[in-house]
Design a protein around this motif. Structure first.
Motif, PDB file in Angstrom:
ATOM      1  N   GLU A  57       0.825  -1.203   0.000  1.00  0.00           N
ATOM      2  CA  GLU A  57       0.000   0.000   0.000  1.00  0.00           C
ATOM      3  C   GLU A  57       0.863   1.259   0.000  1.00  0.00           C
ATOM      4  OE1 GLU A  57      -2.847   1.927   3.311  1.00  0.00           O
ATOM      5  OE2 GLU A  57      -3.483  -0.074   2.632  1.00  0.00           O
ATOM      6  N   LYS A  58       1.904   1.284   0.839  1.00  0.00           N
ATOM      7  CA  LYS A  58       2.813   2.441   0.882  1.00  0.00           C
ATOM      8  C   LYS A  58       3.542   2.604  -0.453  1.00  0.00           C
ATOM      9  CE  LYS A  58       2.599   4.614   4.765  1.00  0.00           C
ATOM     10  NZ  LYS A  58       2.089   5.977   4.786  1.00  0.00           N
ATOM     11  N   HIS A  60       2.419   1.773  -3.399  1.00  0.00           N
ATOM     12  CA  HIS A  60       1.443   2.358  -4.325  1.00  0.00           C
ATOM     13  C   HIS A  60       1.244   3.846  -4.060  1.00  0.00           C
ATOM     14  CE1 HIS A  60       0.297  -1.177  -6.540  1.00  0.00           C
ATOM     15  NE2 HIS A  60      -0.047  -1.850  -5.441  1.00  0.00           N
ATOM     16  N   GLU A  61       1.144   4.216  -2.784  1.00  0.00           N
ATOM     17  CA  GLU A  61       0.946   5.624  -2.414  1.00  0.00           C
ATOM     18  C   GLU A  61       2.083   6.509  -2.906  1.00  0.00           C
ATOM     19  OE1 GLU A  61       0.434   6.022   1.818  1.00  0.00           O
ATOM     20  OE2 GLU A  61      -1.399   4.803   1.816  1.00  0.00           O
ATOM     21  N   THR A  62       3.294   5.975  -2.888  1.00  0.00           N
ATOM     22  CA  THR A  62       4.456   6.769  -3.298  1.00  0.00           C
ATOM     23  C   THR A  62       4.762   6.635  -4.788  1.00  0.00           C
ATOM     24  OG1 THR A  62       5.987   4.986  -2.724  1.00  0.00           O
ATOM     25  CG2 THR A  62       5.510   6.616  -1.012  1.00  0.00           C
ATOM     26  N   GLY A  63       3.955   5.838  -5.500  1.00  0.00           N
ATOM     27  CA  GLY A  63       4.168   5.661  -6.935  1.00  0.00           C
ATOM     28  C   GLY A  63       5.325   4.738  -7.261  1.00  0.00           C
ATOM     29  N   LEU A  64       5.744   3.961  -6.288  1.00  0.00           N
ATOM     30  CA  LEU A  64       6.860   3.038  -6.477  1.00  0.00           C
ATOM     31  C   LEU A  64       6.408   1.812  -7.257  1.00  0.00           C
ATOM     32  CD1 LEU A  64       9.840   2.650  -5.639  1.00  0.00           C
ATOM     33  CD2 LEU A  64       9.002   1.463  -3.625  1.00  0.00           C
ATOM     34  N   GLU A  65       7.168   1.439  -8.248  1.00  0.00           N
ATOM     35  CA  GLU A  65       6.827   0.261  -9.051  1.00  0.00           C
ATOM     36  C   GLU A  65       7.157  -1.016  -8.281  1.00  0.00           C
ATOM     37  OE1 GLU A  65       8.188  -1.806 -13.216  1.00  0.00           O
ATOM     38  OE2 GLU A  65       8.201   0.383 -13.084  1.00  0.00           O
TER      39      GLU A  65
END
Length: 118
Positions: A57-58, A60-65
């Motif tokens: 979830e974190k 995804h929140e930070t836009g990390l692939e």
């Protein structure tokens, strides 16, 4: 995000879900796979899944692939590939069996004390 920022995000997310014995190994000089391996333990299958979900979830929140997530349905060992940071969330007996810390013992430990609550 650089790999150290990803490491911090992973450790804080895991700590927020009460992951136990969080360990990070700096493997960049001994393996081309990643900069860091993060290893932690969950006390139950449900907790292993909750820890993995918090990290995902974190990310995804930070836009990390996210490269891949393996083992989430069985919750004995969940592997999360975040590129330069590879996360291993184990049940205690599975962690002891595979003993990644011994396998990668030549990798220096990272001090995580500033990111983990007591």
């Amino acid at each position: 995000m650089d790999s150290k920022q990803v490491l911090e995000m992973v450790v804080k997310a895991a700590d927020g879900r009460r992951a136990e014995d969080i360990t990070a190994l700096k493997v960049d000089e001994i393996s081309p796979m990643a900069d860091y391996f993060v290893i932690m333990t969950g006390g139950s299958d449900r907790q292993v899944q909750a820890i993995a979900n918090a990290i995902i979830e974190k990310a995804h929140e930070t836009g990390l692939e996210i490269g891949s997530v393996e083992g989430k349905n069985h919750a004995k060992w969940v592997l999360i590939d975040l590129g330069d940071v590879v996360v291993h969330v184990f049940r205690e007996e599975t962690r002891q069996f595979y003993n990644l810390e011994k396998l990668w013992s030549q990798a220096p430990l990272v001090n995580l004390s500033e990111w983990v609550s007591d």
